[in-house]
Scaffold this active site. Structure first.
Site, PDB file in Angstrom:
ATOM      1  N   ASP A 141       0.808  -1.216   0.000  1.00 65.20           N
ATOM      2  CA  ASP A 141       0.000   0.000   0.000  1.00 65.20           C
ATOM      3  C   ASP A 141       0.845   1.272   0.000  1.00 65.20           C
ATOM      4  OD1 ASP A 141      -2.929   1.028   0.410  1.00 65.20           O
ATOM      5  OD2 ASP A 141      -1.712   2.159   1.829  1.00 65.20           O
ATOM      6  N   VAL A 167      -4.650   2.361  -1.139  1.00 65.07           N
ATOM      7  CA  VAL A 167      -4.393   1.799  -2.469  1.00 65.07           C
ATOM      8  C   VAL A 167      -4.766   0.319  -2.522  1.00 65.07           C
ATOM      9  CG1 VAL A 167      -2.631   1.354  -4.221  1.00 65.07           C
ATOM     10  CG2 VAL A 167      -2.622   3.507  -2.953  1.00 65.07           C
ATOM     11  N   ASP A 168      -4.470  -0.424  -1.463  1.00 67.76           N
ATOM     12  CA  ASP A 168      -4.886  -1.826  -1.417  1.00 67.76           C
ATOM     13  C   ASP A 168      -6.393  -1.948  -1.617  1.00 67.76           C
ATOM     14  OD1 ASP A 168      -2.415  -2.995  -1.014  1.00 67.76           O
ATOM     15  OD2 ASP A 168      -2.543  -2.919   1.156  1.00 67.76           O
ATOM     16  N   ASN A 169      -7.140  -1.152  -0.866  1.00 75.25           N
ATOM     17  CA  ASN A 169      -8.593  -1.250  -0.914  1.00 75.25           C
ATOM     18  C   ASN A 169      -9.165  -0.811  -2.252  1.00 75.25           C
ATOM     19  OD1 ASN A 169      -9.713  -2.173   1.779  1.00 75.25           O
ATOM     20  ND2 ASN A 169      -8.321  -0.589   2.455  1.00 75.25           N
ATOM     21  N   GLY A 172      -8.632  -3.403  -4.986  1.00 72.82           N
ATOM     22  CA  GLY A 172      -9.590  -4.496  -4.887  1.00 72.82           C
ATOM     23  C   GLY A 172     -10.958  -4.111  -5.417  1.00 72.82           C
TER      24      GLY A 172
END
Length: 393
Positions: A141, A167-169, A172
């Site tokens: 992230d 950014v991870d979320n 996804g």
């Protein structure tokens, strides 16, 4: 056990080869819509997020893996690969977040997968894309925040990466969005897409407005640009509690703010005569509004802001969020039990169909390999074979 199938994706099967956040979140979003998401994990430890704070059932793992089933298979063994390919034959979508080239090195490239299942939609999530100078780099992230420009827009004097996994979320979310589009297209045309999503482009797409300002107007954004333009302020009140206001562009909100904070003098101050002036003198107006806020408690100011129809909210702790009357009214949080781990609190899908979320599955995240016997038996494996496969042999 998985509850009775329900939701708009009931009958759709997703096989998930993911760990940590990006892929698991995409799978969870699809599971929340009713898809049967089977998470294939490598024995003996599974998803690395399982053991984040010891054990194999951490809060981090649970939040990104609800409504799924877990099967353990060693994809480096011949028996594990054979079982995996049998599972793929029953699937609509295969989701992975390996680095570029890993599936091919495992002998599970797209050609082999499509031979087994021509209708299989595949979605691969990587850090930087399948090729290019950064393709082989690891990405998390903070890396995505930094390289996309997000950190440059958010870092203040303390220069800390923002706390939530932004950014991870969002990566996804883009992946689940792409999968939904591919499923819809396949229903109309019969063709199966090969989807690639990467963290770098997802993060850039997420902050499209600063890039538009830079490329079209030559304005180089800085950390306060957004809050200046939106006229957003965080104010500390007499009880030391924080309050946010967002005046945006309508003049009525500026007038309402003056009335709410009992500062009519701000309306005659030449520095704040119009929105441009308030943007240019943001720091000075921030000082004046904080002076006013410091005179009364947050509850007092909230009452005044409501009376004057100014966009506002208390800046809440997590417990305060859970206790907030609007959040309680919406029934955002719900307690769900797991037979081995007791009760866990879930955040419901923030989408309603026909005014309801009654079609949303509500199943706690699975134990490692919890559904191996259940799933593998449907593929024709005996109890003895299942035991060997689950052990990773």
């Amino acid at each position: 056990m998985k509850t009775e199938e329900k939701g708009p994706l009931a009958g759709v099967r997703i096989v998930e080869l993911t760990a940590m956040i990006t892929g698991p979140l995409a799978g969870t979003m699809l599971a929340d819509l009713g898809a049967d998401v089977i998470k294939v994990e490598n024995p003996p430890d599974g998803d690395a997020f399982r053991s984040f704070r010891g054990g194999n059932y951490s809060p981090y793992f649970c939040t990104y893996n609800r409504n799924k089933r877990s099967v353990t298979l060693n994809l480096k063994s011949q028996a594990g690969q054979e079982a995996f390919l049998k599972l793929v034959q029953t699937a609509d979508v295969l989701l992975d977040n390996f680095r570029s080239g890993v599936m091919e090195r495992l002998g599970l490239g797209i050609e082999i997968l499509r031979q087994k299942n021509p209708r299989l939609i595949t979605c691969s999530i990587t850090g930087f894309g399948d090729d290019g100078p950064y393709a082989d780099r690891p990405a998390y992230d903070a890396v995505g925040q930094a390289i996309s420009g997000i950190s440059g827009l958010m870092l203040g004097a303390d220069a800390q990466i923002t706390g939530p996994s932004v950014v991870d979320n969002l990566t996804g979310m883009y992946a689940s969005h792409a999968i939904l589009g591919a499923l819809f297209e396949r229903e109309r045309t019969g063709s199966a897409r090969t989807i690639q999503v990467n963290m770098l482009e997802s993060a850039i797409a997420f902050i499209s407005d600063p890039f538009a300002n830079y490329t079209m107007a030559g304005v180089a954004p800085e950390p306060l640009m957004r809050v200046r333009a939106s006229q957003s302020y965080a104010l500390r009140c007499a009880d030391d509690k924080l309050l946010a206001i967002h005046m945006s562009s309508p003049t009525k909100f500026w007038v309402g703010t003056q009335k709410a904070f009992e500062r009519p003098d701000l309306g005659t101050d030449a520095r704040f005569a119009d929105r441009v002036g308030r943007m240019e003198n943001y720091e000075q107006l921030n000082v004046e509004l904080n002076k006013a806020a410091k005179l009364r408690t947050r509850d007092y100011w909230i009452e005044r802001l409501v009376e004057n129809d100014v966009p506002h909210a208390a800046i809440l702790t997590l417990q305060e969020v859970m206790d907030d009357p609007q959040v309680r009214h919406l029934e955002t949080f719900v307690d769900v039990s797991h037979p081995s781990h007791g009760t866990q609190t879930m955040i419901r899908r923030p989408v309603r169909y026909d005014g309801s979320r009654a079609d949303q599955p509500l199943n706690a995240a699975p134990d490692l390999g919890e559904h191996s016997a259940e799933v593998l038996a449907t593929l024709g494996y005996s109890d003895e074979q299942i035991a060997l496969l689950s052990s990773g042999k």
